[in-house]
Design an enzyme around this catalytic site. Structure first.
Site, short mmCIF file in Angstrom:
data_model
loop_
_atom_site.label_atom_id
_atom_site.label_comp_id
_atom_site.label_asym_id
_atom_site.label_seq_id
_atom_site.Cartn_x
_atom_site.Cartn_y
_atom_site.Cartn_z
N GLU A 1 2.41 -9.67 38.04
CA GLU A 1 3.81 -9.55 38.40
C GLU A 1 4.54 -10.85 38.05
OE1 GLU A 1 4.44 -6.40 41.71
OE2 GLU A 1 4.13 -8.32 42.65
N GLY A 60 12.45 -7.60 41.38
CA GLY A 60 13.72 -7.32 42.04
C GLY A 60 14.94 -7.73 41.23
N ASN A 96 4.98 -0.85 46.91
CA ASN A 96 5.03 -1.97 47.85
C ASN A 96 6.40 -1.90 48.51
OD1 ASN A 96 5.12 -4.34 49.24
ND2 ASN A 96 5.04 -5.70 47.43
N TRP A 97 6.39 -1.40 49.75
CA TRP A 97 7.66 -1.22 50.44
C TRP A 97 8.23 -2.53 50.97
CZ3 TRP A 97 6.98 3.90 53.75
CH2 TRP A 97 7.06 5.00 52.88
N LYS A 98 7.44 -3.60 50.92
CA LYS A 98 7.88 -4.90 51.45
C LYS A 98 8.41 -4.69 52.88
CE LYS A 98 8.53 -6.39 46.76
NZ LYS A 98 9.22 -7.24 45.79
N GLY A 115 8.17 -2.06 43.61
CA GLY A 115 8.94 -2.44 44.80
C GLY A 115 10.12 -1.50 44.98
N GLY A 116 11.29 -1.95 44.58
CA GLY A 116 12.55 -1.22 44.82
C GLY A 116 12.50 0.26 44.51
N SER A 145 10.27 -4.80 38.47
CA SER A 145 11.33 -3.90 37.99
C SER A 145 10.79 -2.69 37.23
CB SER A 145 12.35 -4.69 37.15
OG SER A 145 12.98 -5.68 37.95
N HIS A 183 0.64 -11.82 46.96
CA HIS A 183 1.94 -11.47 46.36
C HIS A 183 2.77 -12.75 46.22
CE1 HIS A 183 5.92 -9.77 45.77
NE2 HIS A 183 5.31 -8.65 45.41
N GLU A 208 5.72 -13.33 46.82
CA GLU A 208 6.58 -13.62 47.99
C GLU A 208 5.78 -14.31 49.09
OE1 GLU A 208 8.13 -9.63 48.32
OE2 GLU A 208 9.21 -9.97 46.44
P1 13P Z 1 10.43 -4.62 42.16
O1 13P Z 1 9.81 -3.36 41.63
O2 13P Z 1 11.50 -4.37 43.19
O3 13P Z 1 10.84 -5.54 41.06
O4 13P Z 1 9.26 -5.40 42.97
C1 13P Z 1 8.06 -5.63 42.35
C2 13P Z 1 7.09 -6.14 43.34
O5 13P Z 1 7.18 -7.24 43.83
C3 13P Z 1 6.00 -5.23 43.76
O6 13P Z 1 5.02 -5.91 44.47
#
Ligand code: 13P
Length: 251
Positions: A167, A173, A9-11, A234-235, A213, A95, A97
């Protein structure tokens, strides 16, 4: 047996040029890997570029959101049909977010899930508790409610196709991942909820990812748990080598 599915997930990251460079470096690093389904969920503006770069590979293309209408006066929104046209197969829905920053409700997410399934997109439905809910012992209750409402009224054949991502919000993050055992416990609870709602066969078929994470150094232990079928990253998915290390956790 459920095939593992690991999704990036590149956000809101990367330009088209950066996406292209990522994929050119990433592809050869995972081309031998036939054990894992790999999905890249990229921003809307990168879908065409990434689709082109991925053609001829088994890496699937995903989006991070959609609006549950075919077309119309919805300024700034993207329809499922528009995603399909670009070769999108998966779409992240619900998600945290989107829920927290953009106020998306379970009802709205349910509407999106239904629409995605209707057109043949595979939803990745995200669920998970906040730190406050975790501290109050409400993790299971929160996930149960999100599953119940997010999938309300769907029939078992539809649910079979979806992917669920657990999640925990406090793990996103922050560098603090849920312990593999805690993740397994909650995911196994989510599976038992799916079984209760849609029957044993479907509940055992649905793939459930862990997200929050996930890094090259914790993926192996997470994947060793029997109910954890993959990861939503994500990251650590922004960099080709670290994402490839995650995808190749079994080596
Ligand atoms: P991180 O891997 O950066 O914690 O993000 C997780 C996430 O929200 C994937 O959708």
């Amino acid at each position: 047996m459920r095939k593992p599915i690991i999704a990036a997930n590149w956000k809101m990251h990367k330009t088209n040029k950066e996406a292209q460079l990522f994929i050119r470096e990433f592809k050869p690093l995972i081309q031998e890997n036939k054990e894992v389904d790999v999905v890249l969920c990229v921003p809307f503006t990168q879908l065409s570029t990434v689709a082109e770069e991925l053609s001829g590979t088994s890496i699937a293309l995903g989006a991070q959101n959609m609006y549950p209408r075919e077309q119309g006066a919805f300024t700034g929104e993207i329809s499922p049909e528009m995603l399909l046209e670009l070769g999108v197969q998966y779409v992240i829905l619900g998600h945290s977010e989107r829920r927290e920053i953009f106020g998306e409700t379970d009802e709205f997410i349910r509407e999106k899930i239904g629409k995605a399934l209707e057109v043949g997109l595979i939803p990745i439905l995200c669920v998970g508790e906040s730190l406050e809910e975790k501290e109050q012992g409400l993790t299971q209750e929160k996930c149960r409610k999100q599953i119940l409402k997010g999938l309300e009224g769907l029939d078992a054949q539809e649910v079979e196709k979806i992917v669920v991502a657990y999640e925990p919000i406090w793990a996103i993050g922050t560098g603090k991942n849920a312990s593999p055992q805690d993740a397994e416990d909650t995911i196994s609870y989510i599976r038992s909820t799916l079984i209760e709602l849609f029957g044993e066969e479907i509940g055992q078929k649905v793939r459930i990812q862990y997200g929050g994470s996930v890094k090259p150094n914790n993926i192996k232990e997470l994947m060793a748990k029997s109910n954890i079928d993959g990861a939503l990253v994500g990251g650590a998915s922004l960099e080709p080598v670290s994402f490839a290390q995650i995808v190749n956790y079994g080596e």
